[in-house]
Design a protein around this motif. Structure first.
Motif, PDB file in Angstrom:
ATOM      1  N   SER A 293      26.674  47.234  45.628  1.00  0.00           N
ATOM      2  CA  SER A 293      26.990  47.278  47.052  1.00  0.00           C
ATOM      3  C   SER A 293      26.330  46.110  47.770  1.00  0.00           C
ATOM      4  O   SER A 293      25.468  45.414  47.214  1.00  0.00           O
ATOM      5  CB  SER A 293      26.487  48.589  47.666  1.00  0.00           C
ATOM      6  OG  SER A 293      25.067  48.617  47.660  1.00  0.00           O
ATOM      7  N   ASP A 294      26.711  45.898  49.033  1.00  0.00           N
ATOM      8  CA  ASP A 294      26.046  44.871  49.839  1.00  0.00           C
ATOM      9  C   ASP A 294      24.550  45.152  49.929  1.00  0.00           C
ATOM     10  O   ASP A 294      23.724  44.230  49.865  1.00  0.00           O
ATOM     11  CB  ASP A 294      26.647  44.827  51.243  1.00  0.00           C
ATOM     12  CG  ASP A 294      28.011  44.152  51.293  1.00  0.00           C
ATOM     13  OD1 ASP A 294      28.444  43.596  50.254  1.00  0.00           O
ATOM     14  OD2 ASP A 294      28.643  44.180  52.363  1.00  0.00           O
TER      15      ASP A 294
ATOM     16  N   THR B 152      35.525  43.467  40.524  1.00  0.00           N
ATOM     17  CA  THR B 152      35.141  43.018  41.860  1.00  0.00           C
ATOM     18  C   THR B 152      36.123  41.954  42.324  1.00  0.00           C
ATOM     19  O   THR B 152      36.446  41.037  41.569  1.00  0.00           O
ATOM     20  CB  THR B 152      33.720  42.451  41.843  1.00  0.00           C
ATOM     21  OG1 THR B 152      32.827  43.435  41.297  1.00  0.00           O
ATOM     22  CG2 THR B 152      33.255  42.090  43.242  1.00  0.00           C
TER      23      THR B 152
ATOM     24  N   VAL C 145      34.954  40.283  48.044  1.00  0.00           N
ATOM     25  CA  VAL C 145      33.589  40.780  47.878  1.00  0.00           C
ATOM     26  C   VAL C 145      32.669  39.640  47.451  1.00  0.00           C
ATOM     27  O   VAL C 145      31.552  39.494  47.977  1.00  0.00           O
ATOM     28  CB  VAL C 145      33.543  41.928  46.853  1.00  0.00           C
ATOM     29  CG1 VAL C 145      32.098  42.275  46.493  1.00  0.00           C
ATOM     30  CG2 VAL C 145      34.263  43.148  47.398  1.00  0.00           C
TER      31      VAL C 145
ATOM     32  N   ASP D  23      31.868  37.603  50.514  1.00  0.00           N
ATOM     33  CA  ASP D  23      30.912  38.278  51.394  1.00  0.00           C
ATOM     34  C   ASP D  23      29.497  38.184  50.833  1.00  0.00           C
ATOM     35  O   ASP D  23      28.529  37.951  51.568  1.00  0.00           O
ATOM     36  CB  ASP D  23      31.298  39.748  51.569  1.00  0.00           C
ATOM     37  CG  ASP D  23      32.556  39.934  52.406  1.00  0.00           C
ATOM     38  OD1 ASP D  23      32.951  38.976  53.097  1.00  0.00           O
ATOM     39  OD2 ASP D  23      33.149  41.030  52.335  1.00  0.00           O
ATOM     40  N   ARG D  24      29.365  38.373  49.528  1.00  0.00           N
ATOM     41  CA  ARG D  24      28.035  38.314  48.904  1.00  0.00           C
ATOM     42  C   ARG D  24      27.460  36.903  48.994  1.00  0.00           C
ATOM     43  O   ARG D  24      26.258  36.712  49.164  1.00  0.00           O
ATOM     44  CB  ARG D  24      28.108  38.766  47.440  1.00  0.00           C
ATOM     45  CG  ARG D  24      28.621  40.171  47.256  1.00  0.00           C
ATOM     46  CD  ARG D  24      27.551  41.250  47.473  1.00  0.00           C
ATOM     47  NE  ARG D  24      28.188  42.520  47.756  1.00  0.00           N
ATOM     48  CZ  ARG D  24      28.740  43.309  46.845  1.00  0.00           C
ATOM     49  NH1 ARG D  24      28.732  42.961  45.577  1.00  0.00           N
ATOM     50  NH2 ARG D  24      29.300  44.454  47.208  1.00  0.00           N
TER      51      ARG D  24
END
Length: 410
Positions: free
Chosen positions: A204-205, A248, A252, A255-256
């Motif tokens: 997760s973030d 994934t 995503v 964002d990471r």
């Protein structure tokens, strides 16, 4: 299993290079990469040329053993001296990678470095790095490396979350990489790197932020953060194909990456290559910069790749075949290619565009220049450097680096 070697022309048995390969060598730094192919276990995402004891059993005999490996690699260092002849350059960087180099005794790594020092000499400010699994070193091991001439160490951390490490099949415990940084500092290492991976299925973030905060809190002067790439043929790829873990997606990953760049900038780390951040110029990995800037390096070990003066070659992959070639007085090279001027131009764009100072616009063909103009208008290139004749990626450009590069090499 590890990916296949590229095609190419046969390598001469004595490893000799075309006469033009050393032309102008004095203007290029020389580095050594030493590949140690052994691992205690195979990580589910890894497709590097590595082998566990089980995989080697019965397929290489004594020649493939870890106990003999340092002596075998030293034979290739001596071959390099013969091939490079009277090349006067001292070695600027040495990088020991794998695999898990620290499965070998520290004394073996020190002997391998000493062979390079004896045959070529080391530059006064040479950077000497080894990769390390956090569970394979202790304070005494690190002290022996430091006393033997190593001055930089890179620990594979990947994540601070146990469930993420489990998906990656990593065997170290959370907290151990951070402790290793302190142990390396105590042993006298000024430069320490932690490797992170983002985008693992189930991460997760918040997991990613926790990993960043744990890594930066340990105080390394360099952090590498790579998006997880699921390679065909790996255990992780098979698990995803069976639906056991989710894939994934690219959003995503983006964002990471943004989280990583923000958190690291706030902590005083600056990017100098798309996936690498350091607290200062002195903290940058000079060996990797040799690759990115097209300098010369000799890769010793099974499956290792080398480049000298526009000649690129690669060794046979299996440790047994590698050792047998050297024992028989032959180069372990499996094949090579002679890069044309166009090949080298394209590679410069591919690699230098990823760096903080970018690549010269003068390298671009007309179609590439037109593409650079569009990238500038789209906010993918920095306007200031562009006006000064360089293509430098913006933060948004870094997210789309592969696409930008494809356009610019046209």
């Amino acid at each position: 299993m590890p990916s296949a070697l590229p095609d190419g022309e046969p390598m001469p048995e004595d490893g000799s290079l075309p006469s033009h390969a050393l032309a102008g060598a004095g203007d290029r730094p020389l580095g050594f990469y030493l590949h140690v192919p052994y691992c205690a276990t195979r990580c589910g995402y890894c497709d590097f040329n590595t082998y566990t004891a089980t995989e080697l059993r019965g397929s290489g005999g004594v020649l493939a053993s870890r106990e003999n490996y340092a002596d075998t690699l030293i034979d290739e260092v001596r071959l390099a001296r013969k091939v490079l002849g009277d090349d006067p350059r001292p070695v600027r960087t040495v990088f020991v990678g794998g695999g898990t180099p620290t499965l070998l005794p520290a004394g073996d790594l020190v002997r391998m470095l000493a062979a390079i020092r004896d045959e070529f000499g080391l530059a006064e400010d040479a950077e000497v790095t080894t990769e390390a699994n956090p569970e394979s070193v202790d304070p005494r091991y690190l002290e022996e490396l430091r006393a033997g001439g190593f001055n930089r160490v890179s620990f594979g951390m990947q994540s601070a979350r146990q469930h993420v490490l489990k998906v990656l099949d990593r065997t170290h415990t959370p907290g151990r990489p951070e402790a290793c940084v302190a142990e390396a500092r105590a042993a006298g290492f000024e430069h320490v790197n932690l490797d992170l991976i983002y985008g693992t299925p189930g991460e997760s973030d918040d997991d990613w932020r926790a990993s960043l905060e744990a890594a930066l809190g340990a105080g390394p002067d360099h952090v590498s953060a790579y998006a997880l790439i699921v390679e065909e043929g790996t255990q992780l790829a098979r698990r995803i194909r069976r639906g056991e873990v989710p894939m994934t997606d690219d959003d995503v990953h983006a964002d990471r990456y943004l989280i990583a760049d923000s958190v690291m900038a706030e902590a005083g780390y600056s990017w100098y290559e798309v996936s690498n951040w350091a607290t200062s110029e002195a903290g940058r990995c000079l060996h990797n910069e040799l690759y990115w800037r097209g300098a010369d390096w000799w890769g010793a070990g099974p499956g290792a790749h080398s480049h000298v003066g526009g000649v690129r070659w690669w060794n046979v992959k299996h440790p047994g075949a590698y050792a047998a070639a050297l024992a028989g007085g032959r180069s372990p090279g499996a094949g090579r290619e002679l890069l044309s001027a166009e090949d080298r131009r394209v590679e410069r764009i591919l690699l230098e565009l990823r760096l903080v100072d970018g690549c010269p616009l003068a390298l671009l063909a007309p179609a590439g220049l037109a593409a650079a103009g569009r990238a500038l208008a789209d906010g993918l290139l920095e306007p200031g450097p562009y006006a000064a004749g360089r293509a430098v990626l913006t933060l948004r450009g870094r997210l789309l680096a592969d696409a930008v590069v494809r356009d610019l090499v046209d």
